[in-house]
Write an enzyme that holds these catalytic residues in place. Structure first.
Site, PDB file in Angstrom:
ATOM      1  N   CYS A 150       1.052  -1.161  -0.110  1.00  0.00           N
ATOM      2  CA  CYS A 150       0.082   0.295  -0.007  1.00  0.00           C
ATOM      3  C   CYS A 150       0.849   1.415  -0.121  1.00  0.00           C
ATOM      4  CB  CYS A 150      -1.270  -0.218   1.123  1.00  0.00           C
ATOM      5  SG  CYS A 150      -0.600   0.765   2.532  1.00  0.00           S
ATOM      6  N   GLU A 151       0.561   2.187  -0.829  1.00  0.00           N
ATOM      7  CA  GLU A 151       1.111   3.410  -0.959  1.00  0.00           C
ATOM      8  C   GLU A 151       1.472   4.360   0.241  1.00  0.00           C
ATOM      9  OE1 GLU A 151      -0.357   5.228  -4.531  1.00  0.00           O
ATOM     10  OE2 GLU A 151      -1.849   6.344  -3.256  1.00  0.00           O
ATOM     11  N   HIS A 152       0.368   4.174   1.221  1.00  0.00           N
ATOM     12  CA  HIS A 152       0.301   4.825   2.384  1.00  0.00           C
ATOM     13  C   HIS A 152       1.159   4.446   3.356  1.00  0.00           C
ATOM     14  CE1 HIS A 152      -3.965   5.099   1.032  1.00  0.00           C
ATOM     15  NE2 HIS A 152      -3.536   6.366   0.678  1.00  0.00           N
ATOM     16  N   HIS A 153       1.484   2.991   3.609  1.00  0.00           N
ATOM     17  CA  HIS A 153       2.301   2.631   4.675  1.00  0.00           C
ATOM     18  C   HIS A 153       3.316   1.767   4.149  1.00  0.00           C
ATOM     19  CE1 HIS A 153      -1.806   3.276   6.413  1.00  0.00           C
ATOM     20  NE2 HIS A 153      -1.335   3.995   7.397  1.00  0.00           N
TER      21      HIS A 153
ATOM     22  N   GLN B 185      -5.755   0.032  -3.791  1.00  0.00           N
ATOM     23  CA  GLN B 185      -6.357  -1.189  -4.395  1.00  0.00           C
ATOM     24  C   GLN B 185      -7.476  -0.618  -5.549  1.00  0.00           C
ATOM     25  OE1 GLN B 185      -8.122  -3.910  -1.759  1.00  0.00           O
ATOM     26  NE2 GLN B 185      -9.645  -4.630  -3.446  1.00  0.00           N
TER      27      GLN B 185
ATOM     28  N   HIS C 259      -5.689  -5.855   3.571  1.00  0.00           N
ATOM     29  CA  HIS C 259      -4.316  -4.904   3.811  1.00  0.00           C
ATOM     30  C   HIS C 259      -3.812  -5.248   5.095  1.00  0.00           C
ATOM     31  CE1 HIS C 259      -5.731  -2.331   0.336  1.00  0.00           C
ATOM     32  NE2 HIS C 259      -6.645  -3.190  -0.030  1.00  0.00           N
TER      33      HIS C 259
ATOM     34  N   CYS D 295      -1.943  -3.194   6.332  1.00  0.00           N
ATOM     35  CA  CYS D 295      -2.073  -1.822   7.303  1.00  0.00           C
ATOM     36  C   CYS D 295      -3.106  -1.938   8.072  1.00  0.00           C
ATOM     37  CB  CYS D 295      -1.850  -0.580   6.259  1.00  0.00           C
ATOM     38  SG  CYS D 295      -3.128  -0.531   5.387  1.00  0.00           S
TER      39      CYS D 295
END
Ligand SMILES: Nc1nc2c(ncn2[C@@H]2O[C@H](COP(=O)(O)OP(=O)(O)OP(=O)(O)O)[C@@H](O)[C@H]2O)c(=O)[nH]1
Ligand SMILES: [Zn+2]
Length: 204
Positions: A94-97, A135, A163, A165
């Site tokens: 995931c691009e956030h975490h 996603q 996910h 995260c």
């Protein structure tokens, strides 16, 4: 390459990349940030291993869908119904975490004279999976890549994923699944085609 950078802006040019040495130094900083000592024996080779591992986990930045979707077949005895490849497993991040997304993709299209090699569909999932993702983005990108290169009558993509995260950290809810879909062409305009896709995905 310019068209790829324009259409898929997260694809980086090789010249923008930091050196291996810089990448390894960044890992040492993160090891210290985590509270460990990068000079202890067990961690000495870790920055090099992490850099090598990143090359593999994020290899999708070095691949373009056009390269794998270029080859199509026309000799299919007039077959023009849905082609569905389901349960394509993938690992993304995931691009956030930057922690794993573990899931399965189901990809269908309605041919318009030409069909794709089946493995190429799984390769497209790999190309987008091996990048930092949401996603939703990954679902839309797979659909668009097939739509743009094959020009079929329609494309349907469903992704179901967990996910990490949300499981290992943060809200810590293990076992929840996120479903996303993108429909184009006949899958978007014909509810019956969309329903058939759903039924075929669900059938075991
Ligand atoms: N829409 C979407 N959200 C995602 C995806 N992967 C992770 N997220 C979410 O991205 C959000 C980032 O929220 P922030 O509040 O900025 O970050 P955070 O403080 O780490 O959030 P928490 O995960 O709630 O602790 C979180 O709600 C994640 O669950 C994805 O693929 N799609
Ligand atoms: Zn996340």
């Amino acid at each position: 390459m310019d068209a790829i950078v324009k259409n898929f802006p997260q694809t980086n040019r090789e010249s923008d990349r930091p050196s291996q040495q810089e990448a390894e130094e960044a890992v040492r900083v993160l090891l210290r940030w985590a509270g460990d000592d990068p000079t202890r024996e067990g961690l000495l080779e870790t920055p090099a291993r992490v850099a090598k591992s990143y090359r593999e986990l994020f290899a999708g930045y070095d691949m373009a869908p056009e390269d794998v979707l270029g080859r199509t077949f026309e000799e299919v005895a007039g077959y023009d119904d849905m082609v569905l490849v389901k349960d394509i497993p993938f690992y993304s991040h995931c691009e956030h975490h930057m922690v794993p997304i573990i899931g399965k993709a189901h990809v269908a299209y309605m041919p318009d004279g030409r069909v794709l090699g089946l493995s190429k569909i799984a390769r497209v999932v790999e190309i987008y999976g091996r990048r930092l993702q949401t996603q939703e983005t990954m679902t839309a990108q797979i659909a668009r890549a097939i739509d743009d290169t094959l020009n079929p009558r329609g494309v349907a993509v469903m992704i179901e994923a967990e996910h990490m995260c949300m499981a290992m950290r943060g809200v810590q809810k293990q076992g929840s699944t996120t479903l996303t879909t993108t429909f184009t062409g006949t899958f978007k305009t014909e509810p019956a085609d969309q329903a058939r896709f759903m039924t075929m995905v669900r059938s075991r």
